[in-house]
Every structure is written in C-alpha cells, then in structure tokens.
Design an enzyme around this catalytic site. Structure first.
Site, PDB file in Angstrom:
ATOM      1  N   GLY A  45       0.837  -1.215   0.000  1.00 51.19           N
ATOM      2  CA  GLY A  45       0.000   0.000   0.000  1.00 51.19           C
ATOM      3  C   GLY A  45       0.862   1.251   0.000  1.00 51.19           C
ATOM      4  O   GLY A  45       0.624   2.178   0.768  1.00 51.19           O
ATOM      5  N   THR A  48       0.289   5.756  -1.680  1.00 52.19           N
ATOM      6  CA  THR A  48      -0.249   6.971  -1.056  1.00 52.19           C
ATOM      7  C   THR A  48      -0.037   6.911   0.458  1.00 52.19           C
ATOM      8  O   THR A  48       0.449   5.907   0.996  1.00 52.19           O
ATOM      9  CB  THR A  48      -1.763   7.115  -1.402  1.00 52.19           C
ATOM     10  OG1 THR A  48      -2.226   8.371  -0.909  1.00 52.19           O
ATOM     11  CG2 THR A  48      -2.609   6.011  -0.766  1.00 52.19           C
ATOM     12  N   ILE A  50       0.695   6.968   4.417  1.00 52.72           N
ATOM     13  CA  ILE A  50       1.840   6.626   5.256  1.00 52.72           C
ATOM     14  C   ILE A  50       2.795   5.684   4.511  1.00 52.72           C
ATOM     15  O   ILE A  50       4.016   5.781   4.626  1.00 52.72           O
ATOM     16  CB  ILE A  50       1.335   5.988   6.577  1.00 52.72           C
ATOM     17  CG1 ILE A  50       0.483   7.010   7.356  1.00 52.72           C
ATOM     18  CG2 ILE A  50       2.494   5.501   7.431  1.00 52.72           C
ATOM     19  CD1 ILE A  50      -0.250   6.436   8.561  1.00 52.72           C
ATOM     20  N   TYR A 200     -13.061  -3.339  11.371  1.00 56.33           N
ATOM     21  CA  TYR A 200     -11.738  -2.697  11.272  1.00 56.33           C
ATOM     22  C   TYR A 200     -10.944  -2.989  12.553  1.00 56.33           C
ATOM     23  O   TYR A 200      -9.786  -3.392  12.501  1.00 56.33           O
ATOM     24  CB  TYR A 200     -11.899  -1.186  11.071  1.00 56.33           C
ATOM     25  CG  TYR A 200     -10.568  -0.445  10.973  1.00 56.33           C
ATOM     26  CD1 TYR A 200      -9.759  -0.560   9.842  1.00 56.33           C
ATOM     27  CD2 TYR A 200     -10.120   0.362  12.022  1.00 56.33           C
ATOM     28  CE1 TYR A 200      -8.541   0.115   9.751  1.00 56.33           C
ATOM     29  CE2 TYR A 200      -8.894   1.041  11.938  1.00 56.33           C
ATOM     30  CZ  TYR A 200      -8.117   0.914  10.801  1.00 56.33           C
ATOM     31  OH  TYR A 200      -6.905   1.579  10.720  1.00 56.33           O
TER      32      TYR A 200
HETATM   33  N1  LIG Z   1      -4.152   7.452   8.904  1.00 58.02           N
HETATM   34  C1  LIG Z   1      -4.333   7.203  10.195  1.00 58.02           C
HETATM   35  O1  LIG Z   1      -4.784   8.062  10.965  1.00 58.02           O
HETATM   36  C2  LIG Z   1      -3.996   5.849  10.752  1.00 58.02           C
HETATM   37  C3  LIG Z   1      -4.174   5.625  12.128  1.00 58.02           C
HETATM   38  C4  LIG Z   1      -3.864   4.373  12.655  1.00 58.02           C
HETATM   39  C5  LIG Z   1      -3.383   3.376  11.816  1.00 58.02           C
HETATM   40  N2  LIG Z   1      -3.218   3.614  10.481  1.00 58.02           N
HETATM   41  C6  LIG Z   1      -2.737   2.516   9.615  1.00 58.02           C
HETATM   42  O2  LIG Z   1      -1.662   2.975   8.806  1.00 58.02           O
HETATM   43  C7  LIG Z   1      -1.654   2.230   7.574  1.00 58.02           C
HETATM   44  C8  LIG Z   1      -1.571   3.192   6.393  1.00 58.02           C
HETATM   45  O3  LIG Z   1      -2.778   3.920   6.349  1.00 58.02           O
HETATM   46  P1  LIG Z   1      -2.966   5.309   5.589  1.00 58.02           P
HETATM   47  O4  LIG Z   1      -3.555   6.225   6.577  1.00 58.02           O
HETATM   48  O5  LIG Z   1      -1.743   5.679   4.861  1.00 58.02           O
HETATM   49  O6  LIG Z   1      -4.148   4.900   4.569  1.00 58.02           O
HETATM   50  P2  LIG Z   1      -4.399   5.238   3.025  1.00 58.02           P
HETATM   51  O7  LIG Z   1      -3.909   6.594   2.673  1.00 58.02           O
HETATM   52  O8  LIG Z   1      -5.845   4.925   2.795  1.00 58.02           O
HETATM   53  O9  LIG Z   1      -3.495   4.147   2.286  1.00 58.02           O
HETATM   54  C9  LIG Z   1      -3.857   2.795   2.324  1.00 58.02           C
HETATM   55  C10 LIG Z   1      -3.079   2.040   1.278  1.00 58.02           C
HETATM   56  O10 LIG Z   1      -3.544   0.672   1.283  1.00 58.02           O
HETATM   57  C11 LIG Z   1      -3.796   0.297  -0.043  1.00 58.02           C
HETATM   58  N3  LIG Z   1      -4.748  -0.794  -0.193  1.00 58.02           N
HETATM   59  C12 LIG Z   1      -6.062  -0.816   0.121  1.00 58.02           C
HETATM   60  N4  LIG Z   1      -6.608  -1.991  -0.266  1.00 58.02           N
HETATM   61  C13 LIG Z   1      -5.604  -2.714  -0.841  1.00 58.02           C
HETATM   62  C14 LIG Z   1      -5.538  -3.982  -1.450  1.00 58.02           C
HETATM   63  N5  LIG Z   1      -6.611  -4.751  -1.606  1.00 58.02           N
HETATM   64  N6  LIG Z   1      -4.341  -4.429  -1.919  1.00 58.02           N
HETATM   65  C15 LIG Z   1      -3.245  -3.644  -1.816  1.00 58.02           C
HETATM   66  N7  LIG Z   1      -3.247  -2.426  -1.268  1.00 58.02           N
HETATM   67  C16 LIG Z   1      -4.424  -1.961  -0.790  1.00 58.02           C
HETATM   68  C17 LIG Z   1      -4.319   1.570  -0.708  1.00 58.02           C
HETATM   69  O11 LIG Z   1      -4.282   1.439  -2.120  1.00 58.02           O
HETATM   70  P3  LIG Z   1      -5.297   2.295  -3.063  1.00 58.02           P
HETATM   71  O12 LIG Z   1      -4.778   3.690  -3.074  1.00 58.02           O
HETATM   72  O13 LIG Z   1      -5.223   1.597  -4.376  1.00 58.02           O
HETATM   73  O14 LIG Z   1      -6.660   2.182  -2.421  1.00 58.02           O
HETATM   74  C18 LIG Z   1      -3.314   2.561  -0.148  1.00 58.02           C
HETATM   75  O15 LIG Z   1      -2.118   2.486  -0.874  1.00 58.02           O
HETATM   76  C19 LIG Z   1      -2.919   1.372   7.596  1.00 58.02           C
HETATM   77  O16 LIG Z   1      -2.594   0.082   7.999  1.00 58.02           O
HETATM   78  C20 LIG Z   1      -3.796   2.046   8.634  1.00 58.02           C
HETATM   79  O17 LIG Z   1      -4.707   1.158   9.231  1.00 58.02           O
HETATM   80  C21 LIG Z   1      -3.513   4.837   9.933  1.00 58.02           C
END
Ligand SMILES: NC(=O)c1ccc[n+]([C@@H]2O[C@H](COP(=O)([O-])OP(=O)(O)OC[C@H]3O[C@@H](n4cnc5c(N)ncnc54)[C@H](OP(=O)(O)O)[C@@H]3O)[C@@H](O)[C@H]2O)c1
Length: 340
Positions: A45, A48, A50, A200
């Site tokens: 992932g 985009t 993190i 989730y």
């Molecule tokens: N942001 C926060 O506040 C927060 C807080 C706590 C934990 N986290 C954790 O940090 C991590 C990164 O999150 P983020 O905030 O950067 O989220 P994000 O911007 O939504 O990025 C998520 C990534 O996962 C990819 N993804 C989704 N479904 C997928 C699939 N079937 N196969 C492969 N890749 C897939 C997305 O690809 P697409 O772009 O193609 O959809 C994207 O690249 C996650 O594990 C999240 O749970 C985030």
C-alpha cells in the site's frame, strides 16, 4: 433530542481535538539516522499516505524499495516520484492485491524468484470502514486485506527473510485495536450482524496477535516483528467513513482534523524507526505507539488466543501448518472458504 445534538457535538469535537493535539505533539521525526544500503524493503500500500512516505524515507536511506500496490498506474507514479525526489533508482513497483490470495501468492513467488534478498517487510496497506464488501476469496474486506492478506504474504516470504537475516517485519496496526474483539467462531462475519467499525478493529487486533505469535515462531532466526500505531494522520484512510458527506462534520470536525492531525510524512516516521533503528535489533513481539513501546489491549496479550488465531488463519488462507507453505495441490482460484 435536537437541542442536545449541538452541545454533544461540540463536546465530542473538543475531546477529539484534544486527543489529536496530544498525538500531534507526541509526534516527531525518526530518532534513528541509520541507513540501509544494500537492503531490500517491501512496503504494501505504498502508492499513497503513510506507505508512500515510508517508502520515500527508506529510499532516502539507501534501500532498494519495492512498492507493492494493487493499482499499477498509481504504483508506478509513486515510484517515479520517489526516484525523482531521492535520486535512488532502486525503487520499483510490483503488483499486489491483498484482496486476492492468488495475487498474494503470485507476488510472493515473483519476489522469491527475482529478488536476491528481502530484509524488511512493512505490512502497511489497509482499508477502513468500507461497506460490507468481500474479497475475491469470500473474506470480509477488512479482515481479508488488513489481516489475512498480510498473514499469508508474511508466511510466504519468511524463508527469504530468514535467509537475508537480520530482518524485520513491521505490522501497521492501530490504536483502534483496543476496541476490537477477535471472534474465532465467526472471524469472517457470517453469523454476527455486520459492523464495519468493529470489523476494522478486529482486523487491527488480529495484527497485534499475529505479531505476538510470529515473534514466538521467529525466535533465534534473526528476524523480528513488531506492531505499530503510527498516530492519527490525514490520509485517504477515511475515504469510506462518509465524514465529508455530513454538513456538520465538514464545518467542524473537518477543519479541526486537517489542522491537528499528523501529516503522512510525520506518521511515516515511526514505521521508519521500527524498520531501521539499530537499538531495536533484538526487540520483537511488541506493540509501539509512535516511537514508544506500549502495552496493547489485554486481549492482544492472550498467547493462547494468538496461537488459535494463527491456526484458524492458516486454515482460511490454505497454509500447511507444519511447513508454513501453501497446501500442495490447492487450487488458487477457489475460495478457501469453499475448500474447508
Ligand atoms: N491514517 C491514520 O490516521 C492511521 C491511524 C492508525 C493506523 N493507520 C494505519 O496505517 C496504515 C496506512 O494507512 P494510511 O492512513 O496511509 O491509509 P491510506 O492513505 O488509505 O493508504 C492505504 C493504502 O492501502 C492500499 N490498499 C487498500 N486496499 C488494498 C488492497 N486490496 N491491496 C493492496 N493495497 C491496498 C491503498 O491502495 P489504493 O490507493 O489503491 O486504495 C493505499 O495504498 C494502515 O494500515 C492504517 O490502518 C492509519
């Protein structure tokens, strides 16, 4: 009812804002300056949020970084950005759709065949609070992508990680795991009334339990694994929550959210820290909140549950429990749920 709505909303916003402010203040840049020349890193992932920022940070530190994403156009574009910004040309894009066990197996097979080594695996990808969707294999989407896809991927890459040791696995969990409950009788939401928030939280708790059990199994191999809450960041993770569709949210929570939460760059610092910091070389099986090790939720400390979850997960994804490899002769196209 409506006269309570505004004060309740204001109070909720103030409390939420305070929590986020604390989170922001607690953030910071990675305390480790370690570089990783010659090391191969996989970030799932990574197109985009993190994941992309973590890949950028690790490319800056000299790693050979593989961006593993489901959309190759976005993946190639992110890899190009990172190469342009870091001048590190060992940044590549590979296809991985965690909502398909077949794709996970194909990705792992290619990595094993084509890459000399894998030193660091960052299980970052996730989907949050989506509608009741299912993966290609019939798993509830958040269970399938956030947890089971990464469970299978990690297991398939373990021999490579061990052969390249010392190595590290970083599982992006979330503080949301504390509200989770792992229901071994119905992991896949077939009997329970579907609740997307709870799904989730369950997937993130499962990742902490997986971290614990994997760490136990990896003892003495030189490969460590830790789980992480990166902090609250403004990324695309909330794309399914519909916050932007509510007028109230748009005018109150929206600006507060954008002002107070971490940037993806800042939220990528703890992932980078867990991946490279020399002082963490022997630290394994732990849960980190940012740069600090913390006690996870009590359910995440349950060793017996961690072992039972491992067995159930292996059954669901079709892993041979004794060898940790795919069950021989198993059809890749049929749903494991149909096979058991
Ligand atoms: N942001 C926060 O506040 C927060 C807080 C706590 C934990 N986290 C954790 O940090 C991590 C990164 O999150 P983020 O905030 O950067 O989220 P994000 O911007 O939504 O990025 C998520 C990534 O996962 C990819 N993804 C989704 N479904 C997928 C699939 N079937 N196969 C492969 N890749 C897939 C997305 O690809 P697409 O772009 O193609 O959809 C994207 O690249 C996650 O594990 C999240 O749970 C985030």
């Amino acid at each position: 009812m409506s006269r309570y709505l505004l004060p309740a909303s204001v109070l909720g916003t103030a409390v939420g804002g305070a929590v986020l402010l604390k989170d922001y203040v607690a953030g910071g840049t990675c305390p480790s300056k370690a570089t990783i020349p010659g090391k191969t890193v996989i970030v799932t992932g990574a197109n985009t949020g993190i994941g992309k920022q973590t890949a950028l940070e690790l490319a800056r530190r000299g790693g050979h970084v593989i961006l593993a994403c489901r959309d190759m156009e976005k993946c190639e574009a992110a890899a190009r950005d990172i190469r342009g910004e870091t001048l590190n040309h060992r940044v590549s894009a590979r296809h991985l759709d965690l909502a398909s066990l077949k794709s996970v197996r194909e990705f792992a097979a290619k990595v094993i065949e084509e890459e000399e080594r894998v030193d660091i695996l960052i299980n970052n990808a996730a989907v949050m609070r989506c509608p009741h969707w299912t993966t290609e294999d019939g798993f509830e989407m958040q269970l399938g992508v956030n947890y089971l896809g990464h469970f299978l991927l990690t297991n398939l890459l373990l021999d490579k990680l061990k052969a390249s040791a010392p190595g590290r696995v970083v599982n992006l969990s979330s503080l949301a795991h504390v509200a989770g409950h792992v229901d071994l009788e119905d992991l896949n939401w077939q009997r329970r009334k579907y609740d997307t928030k709870a799904a989730y939280c369950q997937s993130k708790l499962a990742l902490v339990l997986f971290t614990k059990e994997l760490s136990r199994r990896l003892r003495g191999t030189g490969v460590t694994v830790n789980a992480l809450h990166p902090g609250v960041a403004r990324t695309e993770l909330g794309r399914h929550t519909g916050m932007h569709r509510s007028t109230f949210s748009s005018f109150t929570l929206g600006p507060i959210f954008w002002l107070l939460v971490k940037s993806p760059q800042l939220a990528a610092q703890p992932s980078t820290y867990l991946a490279v910091a020399e002082e963490l070389e022997d630290v394994s099986g732990k849960y980190f909140d940012g740069f600090k090790e913390k006690a996870p939720a009590p359910e995440a400390e349950d060793e017996e549950l961690a072992q039972r979850l491992w067995a159930e997960s292996a059954r669901l994804v079709g892993l041979d429990l004794s060898r940790g490899s795919p069950v021989r002769g198993q059809s890749l196209s049929r749903s494991p749920l149909e096979q058991v």
